[in-house]
Every structure is written in structure tokens, then in C-alpha cells.
Design an enzyme around this catalytic site. Structure first.
Site, PDB file in Angstrom:
ATOM      1  N   ASN A   7     -31.799  10.408  -9.468  1.00 49.45           N
ATOM      2  CA  ASN A   7     -33.062  11.097  -9.698  1.00 49.45           C
ATOM      3  C   ASN A   7     -33.526  10.678 -11.089  1.00 49.45           C
ATOM      4  O   ASN A   7     -33.019  11.159 -12.094  1.00 49.45           O
ATOM      5  CB  ASN A   7     -32.818  12.615  -9.628  1.00 49.45           C
ATOM      6  CG  ASN A   7     -34.095  13.409  -9.760  1.00 49.45           C
ATOM      7  OD1 ASN A   7     -35.160  12.859 -10.057  1.00 49.45           O
ATOM      8  ND2 ASN A   7     -33.994  14.710  -9.553  1.00 49.45           N
ATOM      9  N   LYS A  14     -30.437  11.383 -13.480  1.00 53.65           N
ATOM     10  CA  LYS A  14     -29.314  12.197 -12.984  1.00 53.65           C
ATOM     11  C   LYS A  14     -28.676  11.462 -11.818  1.00 53.65           C
ATOM     12  O   LYS A  14     -29.379  10.813 -11.043  1.00 53.65           O
ATOM     13  CB  LYS A  14     -29.818  13.551 -12.501  1.00 53.65           C
ATOM     14  CG  LYS A  14     -30.399  14.396 -13.608  1.00 53.65           C
ATOM     15  CD  LYS A  14     -30.722  15.791 -13.092  1.00 53.65           C
ATOM     16  CE  LYS A  14     -31.690  16.481 -14.007  1.00 53.65           C
ATOM     17  NZ  LYS A  14     -32.773  17.163 -13.344  1.00 53.65           N
ATOM     18  N   ARG A  91     -34.499   9.963  -5.292  1.00 52.35           N
ATOM     19  CA  ARG A  91     -35.502  11.001  -5.089  1.00 52.35           C
ATOM     20  C   ARG A  91     -36.834  10.471  -5.627  1.00 52.35           C
ATOM     21  O   ARG A  91     -36.916  10.031  -6.778  1.00 52.35           O
ATOM     22  CB  ARG A  91     -35.105  12.247  -5.881  1.00 52.35           C
ATOM     23  CG  ARG A  91     -36.169  13.289  -5.803  1.00 52.35           C
ATOM     24  CD  ARG A  91     -35.841  14.488  -6.636  1.00 52.35           C
ATOM     25  NE  ARG A  91     -36.901  15.464  -6.468  1.00 52.35           N
ATOM     26  CZ  ARG A  91     -37.273  16.307  -7.403  1.00 52.35           C
ATOM     27  NH1 ARG A  91     -36.653  16.321  -8.564  1.00 52.35           N
ATOM     28  NH2 ARG A  91     -38.231  17.155  -7.168  1.00 52.35           N
ATOM     29  N   HIS A 180     -40.855  19.979  -3.035  1.00 53.11           N
ATOM     30  CA  HIS A 180     -39.546  20.580  -2.720  1.00 53.11           C
ATOM     31  C   HIS A 180     -39.197  20.389  -1.241  1.00 53.11           C
ATOM     32  O   HIS A 180     -38.434  21.163  -0.679  1.00 53.11           O
ATOM     33  CB  HIS A 180     -39.517  22.103  -3.006  1.00 53.11           C
ATOM     34  CG  HIS A 180     -39.717  22.479  -4.433  1.00 53.11           C
ATOM     35  ND1 HIS A 180     -40.486  23.556  -4.813  1.00 53.11           N
ATOM     36  CD2 HIS A 180     -39.235  21.944  -5.575  1.00 53.11           C
ATOM     37  CE1 HIS A 180     -40.479  23.658  -6.135  1.00 53.11           C
ATOM     38  NE2 HIS A 180     -39.723  22.689  -6.621  1.00 53.11           N
ATOM     39  N   HIS A 208     -38.229  28.452  -2.152  1.00 53.31           N
ATOM     40  CA  HIS A 208     -37.494  27.681  -3.163  1.00 53.31           C
ATOM     41  C   HIS A 208     -38.021  28.136  -4.509  1.00 53.31           C
ATOM     42  O   HIS A 208     -39.113  27.747  -4.929  1.00 53.31           O
ATOM     43  CB  HIS A 208     -37.739  26.180  -2.958  1.00 53.31           C
ATOM     44  CG  HIS A 208     -37.104  25.330  -4.016  1.00 53.31           C
ATOM     45  ND1 HIS A 208     -36.019  24.516  -3.779  1.00 53.31           N
ATOM     46  CD2 HIS A 208     -37.393  25.189  -5.339  1.00 53.31           C
ATOM     47  CE1 HIS A 208     -35.662  23.911  -4.900  1.00 53.31           C
ATOM     48  NE2 HIS A 208     -36.488  24.308  -5.865  1.00 53.31           N
ATOM     49  N   ILE A 209     -37.276  29.033  -5.162  1.00 54.13           N
ATOM     50  CA  ILE A 209     -37.774  29.557  -6.429  1.00 54.13           C
ATOM     51  C   ILE A 209     -36.789  29.239  -7.558  1.00 54.13           C
ATOM     52  O   ILE A 209     -35.731  29.829  -7.683  1.00 54.13           O
ATOM     53  CB  ILE A 209     -38.135  31.068  -6.338  1.00 54.13           C
ATOM     54  CG1 ILE A 209     -37.071  31.871  -5.590  1.00 54.13           C
ATOM     55  CG2 ILE A 209     -39.471  31.249  -5.651  1.00 54.13           C
ATOM     56  CD1 ILE A 209     -37.384  33.379  -5.532  1.00 54.13           C
ATOM     57  N   ASN A 211     -37.269  26.763 -11.530  1.00 54.29           N
ATOM     58  CA  ASN A 211     -38.288  26.631 -12.581  1.00 54.29           C
ATOM     59  C   ASN A 211     -39.646  26.405 -11.952  1.00 54.29           C
ATOM     60  O   ASN A 211     -40.620  27.056 -12.288  1.00 54.29           O
ATOM     61  CB  ASN A 211     -37.926  25.481 -13.519  1.00 54.29           C
ATOM     62  CG  ASN A 211     -36.853  25.902 -14.499  1.00 54.29           C
ATOM     63  OD1 ASN A 211     -36.878  27.029 -15.006  1.00 54.29           O
ATOM     64  ND2 ASN A 211     -35.904  25.023 -14.742  1.00 54.29           N
ATOM     65  N   ARG A 241     -45.871  27.765 -15.044  1.00 55.55           N
ATOM     66  CA  ARG A 241     -47.089  27.361 -14.314  1.00 55.55           C
ATOM     67  C   ARG A 241     -47.796  28.572 -13.736  1.00 55.55           C
ATOM     68  O   ARG A 241     -47.142  29.510 -13.274  1.00 55.55           O
ATOM     69  CB  ARG A 241     -46.742  26.400 -13.167  1.00 55.55           C
ATOM     70  CG  ARG A 241     -46.369  25.029 -13.644  1.00 55.55           C
ATOM     71  CD  ARG A 241     -45.930  24.130 -12.500  1.00 55.55           C
ATOM     72  NE  ARG A 241     -44.627  23.569 -12.770  1.00 55.55           N
ATOM     73  CZ  ARG A 241     -43.842  22.994 -11.873  1.00 55.55           C
ATOM     74  NH1 ARG A 241     -44.243  22.887 -10.627  1.00 55.55           N
ATOM     75  NH2 ARG A 241     -42.666  22.518 -12.208  1.00 55.55           N
ATOM     76  N   ASP A 283     -37.527  31.962 -18.316  1.00 55.78           N
ATOM     77  CA  ASP A 283     -36.267  32.114 -17.580  1.00 55.78           C
ATOM     78  C   ASP A 283     -36.173  33.528 -16.995  1.00 55.78           C
ATOM     79  O   ASP A 283     -36.237  34.523 -17.722  1.00 55.78           O
ATOM     80  CB  ASP A 283     -35.091  31.855 -18.539  1.00 55.78           C
ATOM     81  CG  ASP A 283     -33.777  31.703 -17.787  1.00 55.78           C
ATOM     82  OD1 ASP A 283     -33.495  32.539 -16.902  1.00 55.78           O
ATOM     83  OD2 ASP A 283     -33.044  30.757 -18.100  1.00 55.78           O
ATOM     84  N   MET A 284     -36.017  33.602 -15.674  1.00 57.10           N
ATOM     85  CA  MET A 284     -36.001  34.905 -15.004  1.00 57.10           C
ATOM     86  C   MET A 284     -34.885  35.814 -15.523  1.00 57.10           C
ATOM     87  O   MET A 284     -35.029  37.034 -15.544  1.00 57.10           O
ATOM     88  CB  MET A 284     -35.900  34.695 -13.494  1.00 57.10           C
ATOM     89  CG  MET A 284     -36.018  35.946 -12.680  1.00 57.10           C
ATOM     90  SD  MET A 284     -37.501  36.931 -13.041  1.00 57.10           S
ATOM     91  CE  MET A 284     -38.712  36.173 -11.977  1.00 57.10           C
ATOM     92  N   ARG A 285     -33.771  35.228 -15.970  1.00 55.16           N
ATOM     93  CA  ARG A 285     -32.678  36.060 -16.512  1.00 55.16           C
ATOM     94  C   ARG A 285     -33.154  36.872 -17.712  1.00 55.16           C
ATOM     95  O   ARG A 285     -32.891  38.064 -17.814  1.00 55.16           O
ATOM     96  CB  ARG A 285     -31.506  35.181 -16.960  1.00 55.16           C
ATOM     97  CG  ARG A 285     -30.620  34.754 -15.840  1.00 55.16           C
ATOM     98  CD  ARG A 285     -29.708  33.666 -16.281  1.00 55.16           C
ATOM     99  NE  ARG A 285     -30.457  32.426 -16.497  1.00 55.16           N
ATOM    100  CZ  ARG A 285     -29.930  31.212 -16.416  1.00 55.16           C
ATOM    101  NH1 ARG A 285     -28.651  31.068 -16.173  1.00 55.16           N
ATOM    102  NH2 ARG A 285     -30.666  30.141 -16.594  1.00 55.16           N
ATOM    103  N   GLY A 331     -32.590  28.251  -8.262  1.00 52.52           N
ATOM    104  CA  GLY A 331     -32.052  29.061  -9.359  1.00 52.52           C
ATOM    105  C   GLY A 331     -32.310  30.554  -9.257  1.00 52.52           C
ATOM    106  O   GLY A 331     -31.378  31.363  -9.303  1.00 52.52           O
ATOM    107  N   GLU A 385     -30.220  19.348  -2.611  1.00 48.51           N
ATOM    108  CA  GLU A 385     -31.130  18.238  -2.342  1.00 48.51           C
ATOM    109  C   GLU A 385     -30.401  16.900  -2.402  1.00 48.51           C
ATOM    110  O   GLU A 385     -30.690  15.981  -1.633  1.00 48.51           O
ATOM    111  CB  GLU A 385     -32.289  18.265  -3.339  1.00 48.51           C
ATOM    112  CG  GLU A 385     -33.177  19.485  -3.113  1.00 48.51           C
ATOM    113  CD  GLU A 385     -34.056  19.835  -4.297  1.00 48.51           C
ATOM    114  OE1 GLU A 385     -35.213  19.413  -4.294  1.00 48.51           O
ATOM    115  OE2 GLU A 385     -33.584  20.532  -5.220  1.00 48.51           O
TER     116      GLU A 385
END
Ligand code: ADP
Length: 401
Positions: A7, A14, A91, A180, A208-209, A211, A241, A283-285, A331, A385
Site C-alpha cells: 500500500n 506499508k 492497493r 473502502h 467501516h468507521i 479515521n 472530514r 480520535d474517538m477514544r 478502528g 483489507e
């Protein structure tokens, strides 16, 4: 058969190395800061110590050579020779309308990917650099390209067209493509297996949630609609976004704030979403943590995020005239019980009965988060993926040997 999955980004690369006999991962790694000073190669060979190497890696050709050197390294390697690599899968973000499935790389395919640079100026050029770098370093090895958009090419016109002059579609191919796709494809297949039903008979919404975030309506195994559009900006609220908005906001803001096109683009892609509303981050955390401590803006960001997801699930259930299951992945989808709870708790009218204890379990396995009696199921299915890219690459090259 050994397959290298790559990727490539503009300054990063990656990789994952698969043994397709048993789909095991032999090594995972990444090269970062390509073309900058102090490039880093991080290599994690299975069953051995992680290696971090800092050096100067000026381009993708060198990055690929370095990673191959690492794969065959006496101490840190996992292969005896680079001849063991049978195929490479890449990818590629944008396949436009040209690519409805994964394909072997040929001169015509490369030409077509280049023609699509316009639609994905940040993503497709580095993918081509990755392909060229493999050609340079492993000239005999067949390559396969797997597109983020391909899975959504099954969408009907009523889903993919924008209600703007048709000439814009005809001339410039302005339409919804969706992204995605590899992930939506992968988790829908795994969800069907978990449900014990043929995918061809199911109505699924896959979320698919991560980033970036998108959901898809998957009708009888095919993408019927998806929330991302011409670019990955449309649809759900994301980390940075905006997702959906009134397009009139663009000229209005440009006028009021004296912004340039680039600035407004950057505002919507990099300075909006969870980050903009919470004022904390993307970051959702961190959002959930702050919300639990009573932060009002964090709660508002969370509520907006989960409300929009719920609206999409409802819209897609209507679009498909029914719903068998909702699938959470990536994530946030795999890890945030709070997000899944807020979404599912408010969809009881659709027949979703959340099981709180199941939802709270943290696991890497595909699992139900609804009760056994729930008419519509909700599941968590970890996405992979890279594995899907490896499988497509295997299928398209296994007869080439
Ligand atoms: P990408 O879209 O870049 O592939 P991921 O799918 O890995 O990213 O998702 C990354 C995001 O997942 C992080 O930014 C974070 O918001 C979210 N995330 C990861 N773990 C958790 C967690 N335990 N709780 C909530 N959110 C999480």
C-alpha cells in the site's frame, strides 16, 4: 505461494507478506518518510523481534529494495531468496468506471490508472510509483491491482448519479464512486458466513468507521449504495472530514471568510468532523473519554457522529426495502462499544435489540452484539483489507507459475 501486499502512499509504503498455503502473515512492515531525511523502516517478522532501521530512502524504488533486503535478511528475514515472492498485490484507491474488479497489471492497465490521476491526485500517483518500483526490483514477478472503488461499481444509476447536469457526468465522470470497497466486500462475506446465510439472499448495511468512515448498503452480495462519493469527503461525519453538507456552504464560506479553493478544501477535509466540533481531536477514544468526564462539546461531537450513522442505516434499510444485519468494522467500529451502543439503542424500531454484555466484549473475532431474538442482527467483523488483496492476487496469478 508467497504474496507481497503493498500500500504505497506519497511518502510511505506499508507491506505484508503472506504465505497463501495457510493465509498466514510472514511479516508486516512499513517504510515512512520516503524522500525526507531520516527515513524509517519498521519490520515485524512473525515470531522474531521487530526491527527499526533509520536510513536515507529517497524514492519508492529504494524503499522496495530495502524492504526486500529485509525480507531476505539472514537474521530478520523470513525468506531464503527474493525468488520466493510469487506475486505482488497493490492497493489502488481509484479505479474510476474502468475497473470493476481486481486485475493483473499490464501496460494498458497502467495507462488507465494514470488516466485516473485526475480523480485521485493524492492517491493514485504513489500507487503507480509502488508498481514501478516492484517492476524495477522484481521484473519477473506478476502484479495485481485491487481498487477501493471496484466493489461499488455494481451500484445502480439512481445511487451513483448526482442530480446535476448530465453533461458533467458525461464529460468528467462526476458521480459517486464510493471507497473502502475492499473492506465492505470482506466484512459482508464474513458476516454472511457468521449468519449462516448465503450472501446472495441478504440485505446488509456495513459500517467501516475508522479515521475515514463510510457505510454501504449491500443487497444480495452487491454494493447497492454507499456514503462516500466522487471523493472520500461525502457521507458520514469523520475524524477530520465534514461528510455531508449543503454544497452552498462552499461558496458562502469562501466569500465570507475570503478563503481560496485550497483553503476551503483543507477546511472540509482536515479541520472538520469530530475535531472541529469537539475542539479536542479526531480520535474517538479521546472524544469518549472527554464526554465521560462531562465535556459538552465532546458529547455534541459524539451525538452528531452517531446520529448521522443511524440516519444512514435507516436510509439504506429503506433503500433496500429491508435489513437483515448491520456490520461494524474498522478502528471505531471494532473497538468502540459506546459508538455501537448509541447507534443500535436507537434503532429498535428496525428490529435491532442490542445485548449490552455482548457489545462490551473486546475481541478480535467476528461476533454478534445483538440478542439471540433480535429480528435484525448487529455484528462486529474485524476487517482485513490486506488479506483480501492477497486473496485476489493469488486468484489472478496462481496459474501464471
Ligand atoms: P484508518 O481509517 O486510518 O485505517 P482505523 O480503521 O485503524 O484507521 O481507525 C483508527 C481510528 O479508530 C482512530 O483514530 C480511533 O478514533 C479509532 N479507535 C481505535 N481504537 C479505539 C477505541 N478503543 N475506542 C474508540 N475508538 C477507537
Amino acid at each position: 505461494m508467497i504474496i507481497l501486499v503493498m500500500n504505497a502512499g506519497s511518502s510511505s509504503l506499508k507491506y505484508q507478506l503472506y504465505n497463501m498455503e495457510n493465509e498466514s502473515v510472514l511479516a508486516v512492515g512499513r517504510v515512512e518518510r520516503i524522500g525526507m531525511d531520516a527515513s524509517i523502516l519498521v519490520h515485524e517478522p512473525a515470531g522474531k523481534q521487530e526491527v527499526n532501521e533509520v536510513s536515507e530512502i529517497l524514492d519508492h524504488n529504494t524503499a522496495v529494495r530495502k524492504l526486500i533486503d529485509m525480507l531476505i535478511h539472514k537474521e530478520h528475514g523470513v525468506l531464503a531468496s527474493m525468488k520466493e515472492i510469487n506475486a505482488v498485490g497493490h492497493r489502488v484507491v481509484h479505479g474510476g468506471e474502468s475497473f470493476k474488479q481486481s486485475t493483473l497489471v499490464t501496460d494498458d492497465v497502467k495507462k488507465e490508472i494514470r488516466r485516473l490521476f485526475d480523480l485521485a491526485p493524492l492517491h493514485n500517483p504513489p500507487a503507480m510509483m509502488g508498481i514501478a518500483a516492484v517492476e524495477y526490483n522484481l521484473p519477473e514477478v506478476p502484479q495485481v491491482v485491487v481498487f477501493d472503488t471496484a466493489f461499488h461499481q455494481s451500484m445502480p444509476q439512481e445511487s451513483f448519479l448526482y442530480a446535476i447536469p448530465m453533461v458533467l457526468y458525461r464529460r468528467h465522470k462526476i458521480r459517486r464512486y464510493g471507497f473502502h470497497g475492499t473492506s465492505h466486500d470482506y466484512v459482508s462475506k464474513h458476516a454472511a458466513a457468521k449468519l449462516g446465510m448465503p450472501l446472495e439472499e441478504l440485505k446488509l448495511v456495513t459500517c467501516h468507521i475508522g479515521n475515514g468512515a463510510s457505510c454501504a448498503a449491500i443487497l444480495n452480495g452487491k454494493s447497492f449504495d454507499t456514503s462516500m462519493g466522487l471523493t472520500p469527503l461525502e457521507g458520514l461525519m469523520m475524524g477530520t472530514r465534514s461528510g455531508d453538507l449543503d454544497p452552498a456552504i462552499v461558496p458562502f464560506t469562501m466569500n465570507k471568510e475570503e478563503l481560496t479553493l485550497n483553503e476551503v478544501n483543507s477546511m472540509l477535509n482536515k479541520h472538520s468532523g469530530l475535531q472541529a466540533i469537539s475542539g479536542i481531536g479526531s480520535d474517538m477514544r479521546e472524544i469518549v473519554e472527554a464526554m465521560d468526564e462531562g465535556d459538552k462539546q465532546a458529547k455534541l461531537a459524539f451525538d452528531m457522529y452517531t446520529y448521522r450513522l443511524r440516519k444512514y442505516i435507516g436510509a439504506y434499510a429503506a433503500g433496500m426495502n429491508g435489513l437483515d444485519a448491520v456490520v461494524f468494522t474498522a478502528g471505531v467500529g471494532e473497538n468502540s462499544a459506546a459508538v455501537r451502543k448509541a447507534v443500535c439503542e436507537n434503532l429498535t424500531f428496525l428490529g435491532i435489540e442490542l445485548d449490552e454484555a455482548r457489545n462490551a466484549i473486546h475481541s478480535k473475532e467476528a461476533r454478534y452484539i445483538t440478542t439471540d431474538d433480535s429480528r435484525v442482527k448487529a455484528l462486529v467483523v474485524p476487517t482485513n483489507e490486506e488479506l483480501l488483496i492477497a486473496r485476489d492476487t493469488y486468484q489472478l496469478t496462481k496459474d501464471e507459475r
